[in-house]
Design a protein around this motif. Structure first.
Motif, PDB file in Angstrom:
ATOM      1  N   THR A  42       2.648  -2.643   6.650  1.00  0.00           N
ATOM      2  CA  THR A  42       3.396  -2.273   5.443  1.00  0.00           C
ATOM      3  C   THR A  42       2.605  -2.410   4.139  1.00  0.00           C
ATOM      4  O   THR A  42       2.655  -1.497   3.300  1.00  0.00           O
ATOM      5  N   PRO A  43       1.874  -3.502   3.874  1.00  0.00           N
ATOM      6  CA  PRO A  43       1.202  -3.581   2.567  1.00  0.00           C
ATOM      7  C   PRO A  43       0.267  -2.412   2.292  1.00  0.00           C
ATOM      8  O   PRO A  43       0.303  -1.827   1.201  1.00  0.00           O
ATOM      9  N   ALA A  44      -0.577  -2.042   3.251  1.00  0.00           N
ATOM     10  CA  ALA A  44      -1.482  -0.913   3.029  1.00  0.00           C
ATOM     11  C   ALA A  44      -0.735   0.411   2.994  1.00  0.00           C
ATOM     12  O   ALA A  44      -1.085   1.306   2.219  1.00  0.00           O
ATOM     13  N   ALA A  45       0.300   0.541   3.818  1.00  0.00           N
ATOM     14  CA  ALA A  45       1.043   1.798   3.856  1.00  0.00           C
ATOM     15  C   ALA A  45       1.758   2.066   2.536  1.00  0.00           C
ATOM     16  O   ALA A  45       1.729   3.178   2.010  1.00  0.00           O
ATOM     17  N   VAL A  46       2.413   1.056   1.989  1.00  0.00           N
ATOM     18  CA  VAL A  46       3.198   1.253   0.768  1.00  0.00           C
ATOM     19  C   VAL A  46       2.296   1.375  -0.452  1.00  0.00           C
ATOM     20  O   VAL A  46       2.550   2.168  -1.364  1.00  0.00           O
ATOM     21  N   SER A  47       1.217   0.611  -0.487  1.00  0.00           N
ATOM     22  CA  SER A  47       0.299   0.665  -1.630  1.00  0.00           C
ATOM     23  C   SER A  47      -0.569   1.916  -1.627  1.00  0.00           C
ATOM     24  O   SER A  47      -1.095   2.312  -2.662  1.00  0.00           O
ATOM     25  N   GLY A  48      -0.723   2.549  -0.466  1.00  0.00           N
ATOM     26  CA  GLY A  48      -1.662   3.667  -0.342  1.00  0.00           C
ATOM     27  C   GLY A  48      -3.093   3.227  -0.133  1.00  0.00           C
ATOM     28  O   GLY A  48      -4.028   4.019  -0.264  1.00  0.00           O
TER      29      GLY A  48
END
Length: 513
Positions: free
Chosen positions: A449-455
């Motif tokens: 989630t952190p990388a996915a949401v931040s891009g």
């Protein structure tokens, strides 16, 4: 230029060949081609082609034969491309003339079936889009073709990229049925890029393309024992790809090793951004600082894999410190409501370009009218919730997405700054659960989630296994740090040396982990 830089930095980090699978695997091509499809890398293939010891046509024939022989076990490939052998023959001619277009010239590639491909069905797994192929290629397909890649076919996926039902079954679509995990056939392949990952595990193509909104490249990669890279948002064009959310969606490369993954990204991105950072010395982990986010919720057996992983990285000279990125509870609260609004906006725009349902309301009506769409699970709760969600012009939605972007970026940036890290590492996945249409997935996996949401970019490499079931190590870094992350990932891959060929076991008993 990008391809040469990435290849030069990663070539010596390619994994070592390993033993063949218990059942006939990619190693069975060794006698005919002089290479083991399970372990050969793109630079090795290109070296043989340059010497006239291998042709793209022979390589393409070998993969088409493997699809015919092996895919009935796993149902990963929806269809092969009738133009594949013609594209390979054109690459043969370029190789003879010494006019190859780059590292992917003559290399077979499978595309997830939510990537528009002119002249071939592109269905997102749904019968609603099965009637008429797209009129044009997605931009990433154009880049692959311009680079000389052979489009081998289309892979099955979780229908509508797992954004239809509240309790879906990953790897199932009305068009393709259920994709199976090649390691243990009654286990799930995870995520919506399930067919791409399972096909690579079974050596049905050299590389494949997946797509991710949150976890749908990296979780299938981890659970099927291959490599998957979710690029920085915007690095790969999303034009012509069936959407969930423009704020998070990206296509990305998947392969059996980091070298092939990086070379494919260099073509997909079409720019030198991949190599914008100076990459570390290949194979070296000495002095690298890696933050380990353990995620004990994935179980003691996965945590034991992480303990062994940390020990191996430390023995190679890396400093591994334990971390806990902040704001995860708030990200979990905000992400889904934001995606509902974005899906309604973006799927309506996409459907307007295709023959079939013209918007989300018509798509919901189509599913109600076609019982074939309900043979595994009946629900389309996410469609119905998206139809009622606030528009993306709503101030509350805008505040939600702004907070998501801020907190997800800070969760990575602050953790890396506080501990002076080169990357954050975490388990990619639990052991694969048994596939069960009635129960649905068992996939609460927060690491993506952190990388996915931040891009920001993330990369899964094989880390080990729980019994027969692979577990990946997910690496994350800052925005547009794809080249650094891939180079680090190649060093980690080489040190862990965790890849092994699948054995296509029917079952291993109850769920592990």
């Amino acid at each position: 230029m990008t391809a040469a830089l990435v290849a030069g930095s990663l070539l010596t980090s390619a994994p070592h060949p390993r033993a063949e699978a218990a059942e006939p695997g990619g190693g069975g091509a060794r006698a005919a081609l002089g290479v083991d499809l399970d372990t050969v890398t793109i630079p090795e293939l290109q070296a043989r082609m340059a010497k006239g010891r291998l042709t793209p046509s022979a390589l393409t024939h070998a993969y088409l034969r493997r699809i015919k022989d092996v895919d009935p076990k796993i149902k990963a490939v929806l269809r092969t491309n009738p133009q594949a052998l013609r594209q390979a023959a054109e690459s043969d001619a370029r190789h003879r003339r010494g006019e190859i277009r780059g590292p992917l010239d003559g290399i077979p590639v499978l595309l997830k079936d939510n990537v528009d491909t002119r002249g071939m069905p592109t269905t997102a797994g749904s019968l609603a889009l099965a009637g008429s192929p797209p009129d044009a290629d997605a931009k990433l397909v154009t880049r692959l073709k311009d680079a000389g890649a052979v489009i081998l076919g289309k892979t099955n996926l979780s229908e509508w990229a797992n954004f239809r039902a509240a309790k879906p079954t990953s790897g199932w679509s009305a068009v393709g049925g259920q994709t199976r995990n090649p390691y243990v056939l009654d286990r799930n392949p995870c995520g919506s890029s399930s067919g791409s990952a399972a096909a690579l595990a079974a050596s049905l193509s050299q590389v494949a393309i997946g797509t991710e909104t949150d976890g749908s490249i990296v979780c299938p990669a981890g659970m099927n024992g291959v490599v998957g890279h979710k690029p920085s948002l915007g690095l790969v064009s999303q034009s012509g790809v069936v959407p969930i959310s423009a704020e998070q969606d990206t296509a990305g490369p998947m392969a059996r090793n980091v070298t092939d993954t990086a070379l494919t990204l260099s073509v997909l991105s079409g720019s030198d951004e991949v190599a914008a950072s100076r990459t570390p010395r290949p194979g070296s982990l000495r002095g690298k600082r890696i933050g380990l986010w353990r995620l004990p919720s994935l179980g003691e057996k996965v945590d034991a894999v992480m303990t062994r992983t940390a020990k191996k990285l430390r023995s190679a000279g890396a400093e591994v410190v334990e971390v806990s990125p902040p704001y995860q509870k708030r990200l979990a609260e905000l992400e889904f409501p934001a995606l509902l609004s974005e899906f309604h906006r973006d799927i309506d725009s996409y459907l307007a370009t295709r023959k079939g349902p013209r918007d989300l309301a018509e798509l919901i009506a189509f599913n109600r009218a076609h019982p074939e769409e309900r043979t595994c699970f009946a629900g389309q709760e996410l469609f119905e919730q998206a139809l009622e969600a606030p528009p993306t012009t709503d101030p509350d939605y805008r505040a939600m997405r702004a907070e998501l972007k801020d907190l997800s970026s800070r969760s990575i940036d602050e953790t890396m700054a506080e501990h002076r890290l080169d990357a954050i590492a975490s388990p990619t996945n639990p052991p694969a659960w048994t596939t069960d249409c009635a129960r649905g997935d068992n996939d609460v996996i927060p690491s993506s989630t952190p990388a996915a949401v931040s891009g920001y970019p993330s990369l899964s490499v094989p880390a080990g296994s729980v019994g027969e079931l692979p577990v990946g190590l997910l690496l994350m870094a800052g925005d547009r740090q794809d080249a650094r992350l891939l180079s680090l990932g190649a060093a980690v891959e080489r040190r862990l040396d965790a890849w092994r060929a699948p054995r296509y076991l029917p079952s291993v008993g109850p769920d592990a982990g």
